[in-house]
Write an enzyme that holds these catalytic residues in place. Sequence first.
Site, PDB file in Angstrom:
ATOM      1  N   ASN A 257      49.474  17.212  -7.444  1.00  0.00           N
ATOM      2  CA  ASN A 257      49.321  17.985  -6.217  1.00  0.00           C
ATOM      3  C   ASN A 257      49.201  19.469  -6.560  1.00  0.00           C
ATOM      4  OD1 ASN A 257      49.469  18.550  -3.322  1.00  0.00           O
ATOM      5  ND2 ASN A 257      51.547  19.306  -3.728  1.00  0.00           N
TER       6      ASN A 257
ATOM      7  N   ASP B  84      57.270  18.042  -3.006  1.00  0.00           N
ATOM      8  CA  ASP B  84      57.111  19.130  -3.989  1.00  0.00           C
ATOM      9  C   ASP B  84      58.231  19.135  -5.043  1.00  0.00           C
ATOM     10  OD1 ASP B  84      54.875  19.965  -2.467  1.00  0.00           O
ATOM     11  OD2 ASP B  84      56.103  21.318  -1.259  1.00  0.00           O
TER      12      ASP B  84
ATOM     13  N   GLY C  37      38.365  21.923   1.503  1.00  0.00           N
ATOM     14  CA  GLY C  37      37.927  21.316   0.252  1.00  0.00           C
ATOM     15  C   GLY C  37      37.502  22.290  -0.827  1.00  0.00           C
TER      16      GLY C  37
ATOM     17  N   HIS D 144      50.119  23.063  -5.047  1.00  0.00           N
ATOM     18  CA  HIS D 144      50.918  23.702  -3.997  1.00  0.00           C
ATOM     19  C   HIS D 144      50.698  25.211  -4.071  1.00  0.00           C
ATOM     20  CE1 HIS D 144      54.043  24.197  -1.045  1.00  0.00           C
ATOM     21  NE2 HIS D 144      54.515  25.179  -1.785  1.00  0.00           N
TER      22      HIS D 144
ATOM     23  N   LEU E  35      47.216  17.092   3.224  1.00  0.00           N
ATOM     24  CA  LEU E  35      48.408  17.368   4.020  1.00  0.00           C
ATOM     25  C   LEU E  35      49.106  16.095   4.488  1.00  0.00           C
ATOM     26  CD1 LEU E  35      47.157  20.518   5.964  1.00  0.00           C
ATOM     27  CD2 LEU E  35      48.216  20.354   3.704  1.00  0.00           C
TER      28      LEU E  35
ATOM     29  N   ILE F 202      52.566  11.468   0.953  1.00  0.00           N
ATOM     30  CA  ILE F 202      52.113  10.255   0.260  1.00  0.00           C
ATOM     31  C   ILE F 202      53.171   9.166   0.390  1.00  0.00           C
ATOM     32  CG2 ILE F 202      51.420   9.325  -2.000  1.00  0.00           C
ATOM     33  CD1 ILE F 202      49.401  11.251  -0.603  1.00  0.00           C
TER      34      ILE F 202
ATOM     35  N   ASN G 115      39.381  23.370  -3.181  1.00  0.00           N
ATOM     36  CA  ASN G 115      39.926  22.856  -4.448  1.00  0.00           C
ATOM     37  C   ASN G 115      39.103  21.682  -4.961  1.00  0.00           C
ATOM     38  OD1 ASN G 115      42.520  24.236  -5.458  1.00  0.00           O
ATOM     39  ND2 ASN G 115      42.817  24.137  -3.243  1.00  0.00           N
TER      40      ASN G 115
END
Length: 208
Positions: A108, A151, A12, A110, A91, A94, A14
Amino acid sequence: MLRLAVMVSGGGTNLQAILDAIDSGKITNAKVVKVISNSKKAYALERAAKAGIPAICITRADHPEKEDFNQTLLRELQESGADLVVLAGCLVVIPQCVVDAYPNRIINIHPALIPSFCGTGYYGLGVHEAVLARGVKVTGATVHFVDGGTDTGPIILQKAVEVHQGDTPKELQLRVMQEAEWVILPKAIDLIANGKVSVEDGHVNIAE
Ligand code: GAR
């Protein structure tokens, strides 16, 4: 005020960068209304608790039927009233029902420069291991909108980071986080919260 639901799976950092940026005024017009983890062990849950933010865990173990997991996730997001879903070290792939419910409203982070080192199987430390194995000299991070692929959605922001000779995957991961992820994820949220981001023909435009 843009309402954020932040999805996490692990440490966590981010999430913390987002919370700190809101506190310091680097992100304006946004607040975190819910944190959702797919792991009960995620330290991100403690960060949410310390910040007084409602957090829940939705795990595959508790929802062995995939469709049940998907619908539970969708319902929790809808009940949170989130305008933007932020995948901050999340991870979970979705589910399409969530992607459909939040078109260009899921972002997101990456840990590489898309389209390099991304797609199925590229997540977490493995991304940095692949970067080092290939011997590239520059890597970085990307914030993008989430579409039905892995992605593949429109890119919002990217930041390059140098690979140093002799880097271990963990050293490189930390540099990418410090120099890129914790900078561009809050920045992207601030831009979206202040109406500066639009998507046209699969490309992101950022207003000056
Ligand atoms: C981050 O490096 C993030 O970019 C990555 O997982 C890490 C989570 O760290 N995400 C992915 O690989 C998604 N494909 P955090 O839990 O400390 O924020």
